[in-house]
Design an enzyme around this catalytic site. Structure first.
Site, PDB file in Angstrom:
ATOM      1  N   GLY A  46       0.831  -1.192   0.000  1.00 29.35           N
ATOM      2  CA  GLY A  46       0.000   0.000   0.000  1.00 29.35           C
ATOM      3  C   GLY A  46       0.865   1.240   0.000  1.00 29.35           C
ATOM      4  N   GLN A  51       3.063   9.926   1.122  1.00 34.16           N
ATOM      5  CA  GLN A  51       4.344   9.202   1.147  1.00 34.16           C
ATOM      6  C   GLN A  51       5.198   9.514  -0.080  1.00 34.16           C
ATOM      7  OE1 GLN A  51       2.497   5.166   2.145  1.00 34.16           O
ATOM      8  NE2 GLN A  51       4.457   5.074   3.201  1.00 34.16           N
ATOM      9  N   CYS A  93       6.157  -0.276   7.401  1.00 35.23           N
ATOM     10  CA  CYS A  93       5.751   0.874   6.610  1.00 35.23           C
ATOM     11  C   CYS A  93       6.918   1.289   5.714  1.00 35.23           C
ATOM     12  CB  CYS A  93       5.374   2.028   7.537  1.00 35.23           C
ATOM     13  SG  CYS A  93       4.890   3.520   6.660  1.00 35.23           S
ATOM     14  N   LEU A  94       6.630   1.578   4.451  1.00 28.75           N
ATOM     15  CA  LEU A  94       7.692   1.971   3.519  1.00 28.75           C
ATOM     16  C   LEU A  94       8.382   3.267   3.948  1.00 28.75           C
ATOM     17  CD1 LEU A  94       5.959   1.222   0.083  1.00 28.75           C
ATOM     18  CD2 LEU A  94       7.731  -0.129   1.205  1.00 28.75           C
ATOM     19  N   HIS A 135      -4.157   1.271   7.805  1.00 30.63           N
ATOM     20  CA  HIS A 135      -2.799   1.826   7.783  1.00 30.63           C
ATOM     21  C   HIS A 135      -2.729   3.003   6.795  1.00 30.63           C
ATOM     22  CE1 HIS A 135       1.746   1.237   7.861  1.00 30.63           C
ATOM     23  NE2 HIS A 135       1.582   1.968   6.774  1.00 30.63           N
ATOM     24  N   GLU A 136      -3.293   2.816   5.591  1.00 35.42           N
ATOM     25  CA  GLU A 136      -3.208   3.872   4.565  1.00 35.42           C
ATOM     26  C   GLU A 136      -4.097   5.066   4.915  1.00 35.42           C
ATOM     27  OE1 GLU A 136      -0.742   3.642   2.693  1.00 35.42           O
ATOM     28  OE2 GLU A 136      -0.398   1.512   3.058  1.00 35.42           O
ATOM     29  N   HIS A 139      -2.283   7.143   7.261  1.00 34.55           N
ATOM     30  CA  HIS A 139      -1.308   7.996   6.563  1.00 34.55           C
ATOM     31  C   HIS A 139      -1.962   9.298   6.103  1.00 34.55           C
ATOM     32  CE1 HIS A 139       2.561   6.064   6.187  1.00 34.55           C
ATOM     33  NE2 HIS A 139       2.058   4.938   5.744  1.00 34.55           N
TER      34      HIS A 139
HETATM   35 NI    NI Z   1       2.913   3.059   5.648  1.00 32.56          NI
END
Ligand code: NI
Length: 170
Positions: A46, A51, A93-94, A135-136, A139
């Protein structure tokens, strides 16, 4: 299409609340295509627009993390309309490389959103998809997984992360 740079903690754009999308124009389509490419390249399951430095309510999710795009979901202005149950699972998380932690989230969620053409839809999700959606959407509200863990674990994370990444604490 193009791969965009993924912003990393503690960059400020990750902490702001993103703006809703009103125009489903060519710029939005380009952003979505780039986000999809960036997510598969990472690879991740995701990615939220902030991000990649764009403070808009756009997220892409593919829990298969493969490029056949069979499980690809694009959500514009997503909102959780109901949530049930509670489950803890390891999460990463990226934007916070090389870190995973147990995060407790709802087990099932119903989310409403618009697709990339501006058509509204709803998803009932459980398991990994429910987790990815939460999670997204976090963000897009400037919330990171480290806000979902206890204070002591968070302090420990901050110390370790700033040491490893040589970041100065605020
Ligand atoms: Ni993330």
């Amino acid at each position: 299409m193009g791969i965009r740079e993924i912003k990393k903690y503690p960059e400020k754009v990750l902490r702001g609340k993103t703006q809703p999308v009103c125009d489903f124009d060519a710029d939005l389509q380009k952003l979505i295509d780039d986000m999809i490419e960036t997510m598969y390249d990472a690879p991740g399951i995701g990615l939220a627009a902030n991000q990649v430095g764009v403070s808009r309510q756009v997220t892409v999710i593919d829990i298969s993390s493969r490029e056949e795009k069979s499980s690809l979901i694009v959500l514009i202005n997503p909102e959780i309309v109901s949530a049930q149950g509670e489950i803890s699972s390891d999460e990463g998380c990226l934007s916070i490389p090389e870190y995973t932690t147990m995060v407790t989230r709802a087990d099932r969620v119903k989310v409403k959103a618009f697709d990339r053409e501006g058509k509204s839809f709803e998803i009932d999700a459980e398991g990994l998809l429910a987790r990815a959606l939460q999670h997204e959407i976090d963000h897009l509200n400037g919330v990171l997984l480290i806000d979902r863990i206890g204070r002591i674990k968070r302090e420990f994370f901050r110390k370790r992360y700033s040491r490893e990444h040589e970041l100065s604490r605020k």
